[in-house]
Design a protein around this motif. Structure first.
Motif, PDB file in Angstrom:
ATOM      1  N   GLY A  39       0.822  -1.215   0.000  1.00  0.00           N
ATOM      2  CA  GLY A  39       0.000   0.000   0.000  1.00  0.00           C
ATOM      3  C   GLY A  39       0.854   1.261   0.000  1.00  0.00           C
ATOM      4  N   GLU A  71      -3.291  -2.202  -5.695  1.00  0.00           N
ATOM      5  CA  GLU A  71      -3.572  -1.039  -4.870  1.00  0.00           C
ATOM      6  C   GLU A  71      -3.614   0.266  -5.674  1.00  0.00           C
ATOM      7  OE1 GLU A  71      -4.122  -1.115  -1.531  1.00  0.00           O
ATOM      8  OE2 GLU A  71      -3.867  -3.276  -1.391  1.00  0.00           O
ATOM      9  N   ASN A 172      -8.552 -12.118   4.942  1.00  0.00           N
ATOM     10  CA  ASN A 172      -9.742 -11.482   5.505  1.00  0.00           C
ATOM     11  C   ASN A 172     -10.939 -12.409   5.670  1.00  0.00           C
ATOM     12  OD1 ASN A 172      -8.456  -9.084   5.843  1.00  0.00           O
ATOM     13  ND2 ASN A 172      -9.243  -8.152   3.969  1.00  0.00           N
ATOM     14  N   ASP A 231     -22.875  -2.669   8.831  1.00  0.00           N
ATOM     15  CA  ASP A 231     -21.564  -2.846   9.463  1.00  0.00           C
ATOM     16  C   ASP A 231     -20.978  -4.239   9.230  1.00  0.00           C
ATOM     17  OD1 ASP A 231     -21.754  -0.277  10.390  1.00  0.00           O
ATOM     18  OD2 ASP A 231     -22.354  -0.818  12.419  1.00  0.00           O
ATOM     19  N   LEU A 233     -18.352  -7.156   7.743  1.00  0.00           N
ATOM     20  CA  LEU A 233     -16.952  -7.317   7.366  1.00  0.00           C
ATOM     21  C   LEU A 233     -16.851  -8.093   6.061  1.00  0.00           C
ATOM     22  CD1 LEU A 233     -15.160  -8.169  10.733  1.00  0.00           C
ATOM     23  CD2 LEU A 233     -15.504  -5.952   9.639  1.00  0.00           C
ATOM     24  N   ILE A 250     -14.807  -6.427   3.068  1.00  0.00           N
ATOM     25  CA  ILE A 250     -14.912  -4.990   3.300  1.00  0.00           C
ATOM     26  C   ILE A 250     -13.780  -4.198   2.650  1.00  0.00           C
ATOM     27  CG2 ILE A 250     -13.788  -5.261   5.551  1.00  0.00           C
ATOM     28  CD1 ILE A 250     -16.509  -2.691   5.096  1.00  0.00           C
ATOM     29  N   ASP A 251     -12.575  -4.780   2.543  1.00  0.00           N
ATOM     30  CA  ASP A 251     -11.454  -3.998   1.999  1.00  0.00           C
ATOM     31  C   ASP A 251     -11.705  -3.577   0.548  1.00  0.00           C
ATOM     32  OD1 ASP A 251     -11.149  -6.874   1.829  1.00  0.00           O
ATOM     33  OD2 ASP A 251      -9.298  -6.506   0.754  1.00  0.00           O
ATOM     34  N   VAL A 254     -14.424  -0.719   0.699  1.00  0.00           N
ATOM     35  CA  VAL A 254     -13.900   0.586   1.106  1.00  0.00           C
ATOM     36  C   VAL A 254     -13.484   1.400  -0.119  1.00  0.00           C
ATOM     37  CG1 VAL A 254     -11.894   1.654   2.196  1.00  0.00           C
ATOM     38  CG2 VAL A 254     -13.244  -0.004   3.458  1.00  0.00           C
ATOM     39  N   ASP A 255     -12.839   0.750  -1.074  1.00  0.00           N
ATOM     40  CA  ASP A 255     -12.428   1.452  -2.293  1.00  0.00           C
ATOM     41  C   ASP A 255     -13.639   1.985  -3.051  1.00  0.00           C
ATOM     42  OD1 ASP A 255      -9.855   0.781  -1.659  1.00  0.00           O
ATOM     43  OD2 ASP A 255      -9.794  -0.980  -2.950  1.00  0.00           O
ATOM     44  N   ILE A 257     -16.591   2.744  -1.795  1.00  0.00           N
ATOM     45  CA  ILE A 257     -17.188   3.852  -1.049  1.00  0.00           C
ATOM     46  C   ILE A 257     -16.438   5.143  -1.330  1.00  0.00           C
ATOM     47  CG2 ILE A 257     -17.526   4.779   1.293  1.00  0.00           C
ATOM     48  CD1 ILE A 257     -18.150   1.900   2.160  1.00  0.00           C
TER      49      ILE A 257
ATOM     50  N   ASN B 172     -17.292  -7.503  15.941  1.00  0.00           N
ATOM     51  CA  ASN B 172     -16.225  -7.358  14.953  1.00  0.00           C
ATOM     52  C   ASN B 172     -14.825  -7.653  15.472  1.00  0.00           C
ATOM     53  OD1 ASN B 172     -18.022  -6.763  12.951  1.00  0.00           O
ATOM     54  ND2 ASN B 172     -17.783  -4.552  13.105  1.00  0.00           N
ATOM     55  N   THR B 173     -14.722  -8.615  16.388  1.00  0.00           N
ATOM     56  CA  THR B 173     -13.390  -9.039  16.835  1.00  0.00           C
ATOM     57  C   THR B 173     -12.786  -9.955  15.782  1.00  0.00           C
ATOM     58  OG1 THR B 173     -13.971  -8.939  19.174  1.00  0.00           O
ATOM     59  CG2 THR B 173     -12.115 -10.345  18.585  1.00  0.00           C
ATOM     60  N   MET B 226      -4.736   4.860   6.600  1.00  0.00           N
ATOM     61  CA  MET B 226      -3.943   3.658   6.877  1.00  0.00           C
ATOM     62  C   MET B 226      -4.775   2.390   6.708  1.00  0.00           C
ATOM     63  SD  MET B 226      -1.565   4.884  10.034  1.00  0.00           S
ATOM     64  CE  MET B 226      -0.810   3.274  10.199  1.00  0.00           C
ATOM     65  N   GLU B 228      -7.215   2.009   4.709  1.00  0.00           N
ATOM     66  CA  GLU B 228      -7.373   1.816   3.269  1.00  0.00           C
ATOM     67  C   GLU B 228      -6.120   1.242   2.636  1.00  0.00           C
ATOM     68  OE1 GLU B 228      -9.521   4.521   0.424  1.00  0.00           O
ATOM     69  OE2 GLU B 228      -9.142   5.867   2.099  1.00  0.00           O
ATOM     70  N   ARG B 229      -4.981   1.830   3.047  1.00  0.00           N
ATOM     71  CA  ARG B 229      -3.730   1.470   2.413  1.00  0.00           C
ATOM     72  C   ARG B 229      -3.327   0.037   2.762  1.00  0.00           C
ATOM     73  NH1 ARG B 229       0.664   4.928   4.273  1.00  0.00           N
ATOM     74  NH2 ARG B 229      -1.041   6.359   4.749  1.00  0.00           N
ATOM     75  N   TYR B 230      -3.564  -0.375   4.017  1.00  0.00           N
ATOM     76  CA  TYR B 230      -3.096  -1.695   4.451  1.00  0.00           C
ATOM     77  C   TYR B 230      -4.196  -2.745   4.487  1.00  0.00           C
ATOM     78  CZ  TYR B 230       0.815   1.244   5.888  1.00  0.00           C
ATOM     79  OH  TYR B 230       1.843   2.144   5.897  1.00  0.00           O
ATOM     80  N   ASP B 231      -5.391  -2.406   4.010  1.00  0.00           N
ATOM     81  CA  ASP B 231      -6.502  -3.368   3.996  1.00  0.00           C
ATOM     82  C   ASP B 231      -6.751  -4.013   5.355  1.00  0.00           C
ATOM     83  OD1 ASP B 231      -6.836  -2.795   1.344  1.00  0.00           O
ATOM     84  OD2 ASP B 231      -5.877  -4.608   0.601  1.00  0.00           O
ATOM     85  N   LEU B 233      -8.760  -4.884   8.953  1.00  0.00           N
ATOM     86  CA  LEU B 233     -10.114  -4.992   9.487  1.00  0.00           C
ATOM     87  C   LEU B 233     -10.193  -4.323  10.855  1.00  0.00           C
ATOM     88  CD1 LEU B 233     -11.146  -8.664   8.630  1.00  0.00           C
ATOM     89  CD2 LEU B 233     -11.508  -6.588   7.320  1.00  0.00           C
ATOM     90  N   ILE B 250     -12.959  -1.525  11.379  1.00  0.00           N
ATOM     91  CA  ILE B 250     -13.185  -0.974  10.045  1.00  0.00           C
ATOM     92  C   ILE B 250     -14.567  -0.329   9.896  1.00  0.00           C
ATOM     93  CG2 ILE B 250     -13.867  -3.247   9.204  1.00  0.00           C
ATOM     94  CD1 ILE B 250     -11.971  -0.919   6.953  1.00  0.00           C
ATOM     95  N   ASP B 251     -15.601  -0.832  10.609  1.00  0.00           N
ATOM     96  CA  ASP B 251     -16.937  -0.266  10.409  1.00  0.00           C
ATOM     97  C   ASP B 251     -17.000   1.201  10.815  1.00  0.00           C
ATOM     98  OD1 ASP B 251     -16.541  -1.634  12.920  1.00  0.00           O
ATOM     99  OD2 ASP B 251     -18.559  -1.045  13.451  1.00  0.00           O
ATOM    100  N   VAL B 254     -15.077   3.197   7.989  1.00  0.00           N
ATOM    101  CA  VAL B 254     -15.847   3.368   6.760  1.00  0.00           C
ATOM    102  C   VAL B 254     -16.629   4.686   6.801  1.00  0.00           C
ATOM    103  CG1 VAL B 254     -17.898   2.495   5.566  1.00  0.00           C
ATOM    104  CG2 VAL B 254     -16.011   0.951   6.091  1.00  0.00           C
TER     105      VAL B 254
END
Lengths: 452, 452
Positions: A39, A71, A172, A231, A233, A250-251, A254-255, A257, B172-173, B226, B228-231, B233, B250-251, B254
């Motif tokens: 990234g 990325e 993920n 919400d 994942l 979700i990753d 995010v892009d 969104i 979301n753990t 960060m 976004e860049r590192y994907d 959760l 992440i939620d 977002v």
């Protein structure tokens, strides 16, 4: 020890790579590129001018090509792929997940895509063609196919033993999917649930047996708003029969969104979402010229309206001086309404049930705005130019244009959406044309009637 | 059976609630509100006019208040809380996670906040004050404190037995944190890793012992970029000493990503990010008037520039007709550059290392845009008005203004950011003022010299 990151760390890292690059310390650059996450390499490439970008790419380990390409934004990625050997591109694509593969291939120019498909072996080509078979911007297009599936009758203990046989789970993974013999999705089990359940209960007892799933042909922006709303994942993707096809994480959402939210802003300025800030001058000039050309036509249209009042303007130069005030205020007020409605539509707040209410509301705001600014401009002009009649004329024009602005700002995006035209792209041009024409007509027309 | 969702389902649900509401079928509305997820209730409230919104809130089970409040945008949430009894608000707040509690309380008007804090018991008030103690828009403010921590020496088997004692893990753990006796973060273990590891290895053997963590005082937009860049959760949050404080999921990020991206668009139109599309007319009119007032001043400034050339305008009415073309083109071109640079800064692409290059690039685009549009407008005017000298004058003015637009569009946001002024908010007003003034001066000034 844990590595604590803050903003300055990333910036410092980027700065030092730039410094090494300028100093010709290529060995150091290569080492740094090797040590930082994909990234960050992508951010570095996107923040660099074309020449530096090409140099950096040369120094990057081929093993990282695939991670970094994933990325990058479309424009930058295509620029880099266009300069790579087809065989190197194929090597990079082999390592990609299905969703990234589809995304990367779909944005390539036809000729580059064909030469890459030709360089692939049969197995890879089939995978690429499958990935491309879903419509762009659909759930199928952005999903991953690497799901872990379970049978409902096995016990938690058996599931955990089964997972231990794998060295790792797909990236993920937070949920496992329960399917029947026909691969129909019948439930989901989160990893957290699995870990908090007693080893001897069956999957059936702990699974969520009413999982919400996404259909392969759902639009990606709708998928994104569901992820936001619930919400999530990750979410399972099924076909029309309910057969599990893959999962969306979700990753990737995010892009989408970020892109959706940026799209409106960029479009309203006549820019492409993926526009590369550091593209060469020629390419940028060419891309922006369409929008400027459209604006020139609307500016000439406004001039043509003024032209109809040439006789009036030649008798009263003060009208020429004040002619820009009413159109400018109408443009700003209309643009506020337009922006608000476009965002409301993007968030799913504006629908058929409330659009009439919304138009009425914006019309009312236009009316009150008209009252306020008509009174104010009338006072300013009456004092500045010592002419009460002129003040009354400009006040009337302001009133008319503010109402037109409210009406146009609220109805344009609603009508355009129904006509399947993107309101963010064409809305502001049409709006400005309306407020210019109404503003000039109302001002110079009334002036011709009452002041000449 | 799994429930397959698509866009029309959500829309249909909202439509039928509206229909029942209008028909007075409150029992059905109450049942529907009970059955749909909190995110959908929030969407319904945000899509409703104030009156309907209040009715719906009355019909909503008090148990759901907290979940729904969390999902609402600031303006809408404050409107609802303002009408609730302090004791009901306190009940809803008790069920909230720390991050949502902090977010909700921080945006309330002072008097409402005080009356709510007064209604709380000591324990809740301490929790609320702790949540509010971190600066707004920092990592501490958006983090959750419900982490699960492990010791490095225990085995995977022991960890799994320990987790089984809990009925469920915090929402979301996906990762557990390994800390030493001083609560210093020394590693992380993902649930996926835990499930794929042999039961008798120790946590130390499978943990990531160089976890990237976030400092409590990092800005939330930096946290978002960060993620976004590192994907990611989720990510652990630590204080300056490296002691674990909580985690960010992440939620929550977002929402920040969407708000950051929307912020620029809304600000550029002079709107507040959280502006409620369905706010009452009076409130909306008041909020938008500041921006219109600023614009009126700039429009009057442009008129004052024209006023300096009154003698010229009274001799040649054609100048009055063409006077808007050059400022308009400059405004559009400058706005393209401004939007692009503002987005580039938001994405972290524009920094000290490349800003000079960027200004030079936009200046070059301004120059080429100037050449293209000067040539075109000169031809149009020469043909339309049969006046070559007039064509030459407008061409010169266009050239000047396009260069000014490129220069101002690129330098303004960079300078404003250094002065800690939000370029999205003030940038476009200042830019338009510059392109108006330069455009009018260049056109009418040159015309006065050569045509009179």
């Amino acid at each position: 020890m844990s590595e604590i990151i803050d903003n300055s760390d990333t910036q410092t890292r980027l700065l030092s790579i730039n410094r090494y690059l300028n100093a010709g310390a290529f060995v150091r650059v290569r080492k740094l590129l090797h040590d930082i996450p994909a990234g960050d390499v992508a951010l570095l490439l996107e923040s660099s001018v074309t020449k530096t970008r090409d140099d950096l790419w040369q120094m990057l380990d081929a093993d990282f090509h695939s991670d970094v390409l994933e990325e990058l934004s479309e424009d930058v990625r295509n620029g880099i792929i266009g300069k790579m050997m087809p065989s190197s591109v194929v090597d990079a694509l082999e390592d990609m997940d299905t969703d990234d593969l589809a995304e990367t291939l779909s944005t390539l120019p036809e000729d580059v895509l064909n030469s890459i498909l030709k360089s692939m072996d049969t197995q890879d080509r089939l995978r690429a063609e499958k990935a491309l078979s879903y419509g762009e911007e659909t759930a199928g297009f952005i999903m991953n196919t690497d799901t872990i599936t379970l049978r409902h009758e096995v016990s938690v203990d058996v599931v955990i033993r089964y997972l231990r046989l794998k060295s790792e789970l797909p990236e993920n993974t937070d949920t496992l999917y329960v399917v029947n013999r026909q691969d129909l999705l019948i439930g989901t089990v989160s990893l957290a649930r699995l870990l908090t359940s007693s080893p001897d209960v069956s999957v059936e007892e702990i699974m969520d047996d009413e999982p919400i799933s996404i259909k392969v042909d759902m639009q990606e922006s709708e998928v994104a708003s569901m992820f936001e709303r619930y919400d999530w994942l990750s979410a399972p993707v099924v076909n029309n029969e309910g057969i599990l096809q893959g999962r969306i994480t979700i990753d990737d959402v995010v892009d989408i969104i970020r892109e959706d939210a940026e799209h409106s802003m960029m479009s309203m300025a006549g820019l492409d979402d993926e526009e590369d800030t550091f593209a060469p001058v020629g390419q940028s000039t060419k891309r922006r010229s369409v929008w400027l050309g459209v604006n020139l036509i609307t500016a000439l249209l406004a001039a043509a309206v003024s032209d109809m009042f040439e006789a009036t303007l030649s008798q009263l130069a003060v009208l020429a001086i004040l002619n820009t005030i009413v159109p400018s205020m109408g443009g700003v007020a209309g643009n506020q309404t337009l922006t608000l409605v476009i965002r409301g539509m993007a968030l799913g707040h504006v629908s058929t049930t409330n659009s009439i209410w919304l138009v009425r509301k914006e019309l009312a705001i236009g009316f009150f705005n008209g009252l306020i600014w008509a009174a104010l401009i009338a006072s300013v002009i009456a004092i500045w130019k010592q002419d009460y009649m002129l003040g009354a004329v400009i006040a009337f024009a302001m009133m008319m244009n503010m109402i037109a602005a409210g009406l146009a700002g609220a109805t344009l995006p609603i009508i355009m959406k129904r006509m399947k035209i993107d309101p963010a792209l064409a809305g502001s041009v049409i709006l400005t044309t309306i407020t210019d024409v109404v503003g000039i007509f109302a001002f110079l027309g009334t002036a011709t009637l009452f002041l000449i």
